[in-house]
Design a protein around this motif. Structure first.
Motif, PDB file in Angstrom:
ATOM      1  N   ALA A 260       8.260   9.768  -0.280  1.00 47.82           N
ATOM      2  CA  ALA A 260       8.300   8.322  -0.030  1.00 47.82           C
ATOM      3  C   ALA A 260       6.944   7.780  -0.468  1.00 47.82           C
ATOM      4  N   PRO A 261       6.953   6.635  -1.112  1.00 44.25           N
ATOM      5  CA  PRO A 261       5.652   6.124  -1.583  1.00 44.25           C
ATOM      6  C   PRO A 261       4.758   5.773  -0.405  1.00 44.25           C
ATOM      7  N   PHE A 262       3.452   6.002  -0.580  1.00 42.50           N
ATOM      8  CA  PHE A 262       2.520   5.622   0.473  1.00 42.50           C
ATOM      9  C   PHE A 262       2.237   4.125   0.402  1.00 42.50           C
ATOM     10  N   LYS A 263       2.110   3.523   1.572  1.00 42.27           N
ATOM     11  CA  LYS A 263       1.911   2.069   1.636  1.00 42.27           C
ATOM     12  C   LYS A 263       0.508   1.710   2.103  1.00 42.27           C
ATOM     13  N   PHE A 264       0.021   0.609   1.613  1.00 37.48           N
ATOM     14  CA  PHE A 264      -1.266   0.078   2.061  1.00 37.48           C
ATOM     15  C   PHE A 264      -1.104  -0.427   3.496  1.00 37.48           C
ATOM     16  N   PRO A 265      -2.084  -0.190   4.365  1.00 29.72           N
ATOM     17  CA  PRO A 265      -1.937  -0.609   5.774  1.00 29.72           C
ATOM     18  C   PRO A 265      -1.739  -2.120   5.916  1.00 29.72           C
ATOM     19  N   SER A 266      -0.656  -2.505   6.557  1.00 29.41           N
ATOM     20  CA  SER A 266      -0.373  -3.937   6.633  1.00 29.41           C
ATOM     21  C   SER A 266      -1.300  -4.650   7.615  1.00 29.41           C
ATOM     22  N   ARG A 267      -1.772  -3.905   8.621  1.00 29.18           N
ATOM     23  CA  ARG A 267      -2.704  -4.548   9.558  1.00 29.18           C
ATOM     24  C   ARG A 267      -3.995  -4.967   8.863  1.00 29.18           C
ATOM     25  N   ILE A 268      -4.399  -4.154   7.896  1.00 25.75           N
ATOM     26  CA  ILE A 268      -5.622  -4.493   7.172  1.00 25.75           C
ATOM     27  C   ILE A 268      -5.384  -5.755   6.346  1.00 25.75           C
TER      28      ILE A 268
END
Ligand SMILES: Nc1ncnc2c1ncn2[C@@H]1O[C@H](COP(=O)(O)OP(=O)(O)OP(=O)(O)O)[C@@H](O)[C@H]1O
Ligand SMILES: [Mg+2]
Length: 421
Positions: free
Chosen positions: A327-335
């Protein structure tokens, strides 16, 4: 209780404890001994970081029983400050029978980055000094230091050898009752590239929670210089084959622990599909989060290894039923969210500054008392609002704030989420 950094705790206090650079050390001692106000007023110790330049100045002052007047040149922004502080100290001599002094001016590279005055004042202080002056710098070959090079006694400090570094590390281990394999210390020494400060810091980091250090414990140092992209580090966590492999993930990225936490946290749901595993992983992340919060509150860095273990190995061992899947890694949405908030705050701040300067009010008053009226005017009389906006010199973005600034939503809490099961 917070741990004292070992570089301070074990900073050598005498020549016996000091390793390496013996030629430079002898040179310095000879120079101080023979110091003559008619000769060179200052010695300039130079060389790479963490090899003991500052330390030897302290030791030599103690050896000769001189008072040490210590100054950090990077604090000096202006000529005025340099001569005020250093000048007084340098001129005072053996009045009233007090002991002789050594003036230590550290981090000379930092002086007068933009302002030549600092350097001129420094030279002036040296000229007037009735006491030996020791200057310390990393790089003295910049053109602006050419005069300094001429008037000072130059003493070069070199990178330390691995042997010297190991010797000092062994002394620390003995005092800390830490058992360390010779090979492990050698790895630390070699990786430090002659920088004792970095070697001692590495030893302290590696030894957290351990009584014994083996080569395996320091193996991650060998790859540290090859900084991994965050995605590779995440792979180490989510596809870990061993607990140690997962633990090494954090060491391999150049990132602070909280940011690394965000990356792991964001990607857990996509990487695990069994609910039991997810629950377990979030439970461990919640514990990591608690430790991080405590570290921040109490500055207790000793707890860092626990936080890191929960967010790396803790997550890795949570995989029991989920099959590894891509699964692709995602950039942290909280950041992302927090940086959007920050942009919003900055915008509000610049708008407030403009209102404040026109109304001669403080920025907080501008936000509290004038902004609500402007917002009301924006709704009731848009063309008037536009005129006011022009008069205030607002940018389009700042003007849009008048169109209705939403209250910032509450920051989502990670722990709460993790605990909900
Ligand atoms: N030769 C040495 N022998 C023993 N310990 C050392 C030596 N050099 C450095 N250290 C350790 O490293 C720490 C940093 O040393 P120091 O501050 O003297 O380095 P420096 O050469 O002044 O570095 P910088 O150029 O960054 O100011 C010291 O507190 C000490 O613990
Ligand atoms: Mg120094």
């Amino acid at each position: 209780m917070s741990e004292v950094p070992w570089v301070e705790k074990y900073r050598p206090r005498s020549l016996e404890e000091y390793v390496g650079n013996s030629e430079a050390v002898e040179h310095l001692i000879r120079w101080v001994k023979n110091w003559d106000p008619k000769g060179k007023k200052a010695a300039l110790l130079y060389g790479p970081p963490g090899v003991g330049k500052t330390t030897i100045a302290l030791i030599v002052a103690r050896m000769f029983n001189y008072d040490l007047v210590e100054m950090n040149a990077s604090d000096w922004r202006t000529a005025e400050k340099v001569s005020r502080v250093a000048g007084r100290a340098a001129e005072q001599g053996t009045l009233y029978g007090q002991s002789r002094r050594i003036i230590l001016i550290d981090e000379v590279d930092g002086i007068a980055g933009e302002d030549v005055g600092g350097l001129t004042a420094l030279l002036d202080v040296m000229r007037k000094s009735r006491n030996p002056v020791i200057l310390v710098a990393n790089d003295i070959w910049q053109p602006r230091f050419s005069i300094l090079r001429e008037v000072c006694e130059l003493i070069e400090f070199k990178r330390l050898t691995s042997r010297d570094i190991v010797k000092h590390l062994k002394r620390i281990c003995a005092m800390e009752e830490l058992e360390a394999d010779d090979d492990a210390l050698k790895v630390i020494a070699e990786k430090s590239e002659g920088d004792m400060r970095s070697a001692v810091n590495d030893l302290q980091t590696v030894s957290y929670g351990r009584k014994r250090i083996t080569v395996e414990d320091v193996s991650w140092l060998a790859v540290r210089n090859r900084i991994l992209p965050i995605f590779d580090a995440l792979k180490l966590v989510f596809y870990a084959k061993t607990v140690n492999g997962a633990k090494s993930a954090f060491e391999m990225v150049d990132m602070d622990p909280e940011m690394f936490f965000e990356w792991v946290y964001e990607n857990v749901p996509a990487q695990f599909n069994a609910p039991e595993d997810l629950a377990e992983a979030f439970e461990n992340l919640a514990l990591a989060d608690l430790f991080l919060a405590r570290i921040k509150r109490e500055q207790n860095w000793k707890l860092l290894s626990y936080a890191l273990e929960y967010m790396t190995a803790g997550v890795a061992v949570s995989r029991r039923y989920s099959k590894p899947k891509w699964a692709p890694f995602k950039f942290p949405s909280r950041i992302k969210f927090l940086s959007a908030l920050k942009a919003r705050r900055e915008l509000l701040n610049s708008l407030a500054a403009k209102i404040a300067s026109k109304t001669h009010a403080s920025k907080s008053k501008a936000v509290r008392e004038y902004l609500p009226y402007l917002k009301a005017i924006a709704i009731l009389n848009p063309s008037l609002c536009e005129k006011i906006g022009k008069n205030l010199g607002l940018t389009e973005e700042e003007f849009s704030v008048l169109g209705g600034l939403k209250e910032a939503p509450e920051k989502p809490s990670r722990v709460k989420y993790a605990r909900r099961r």
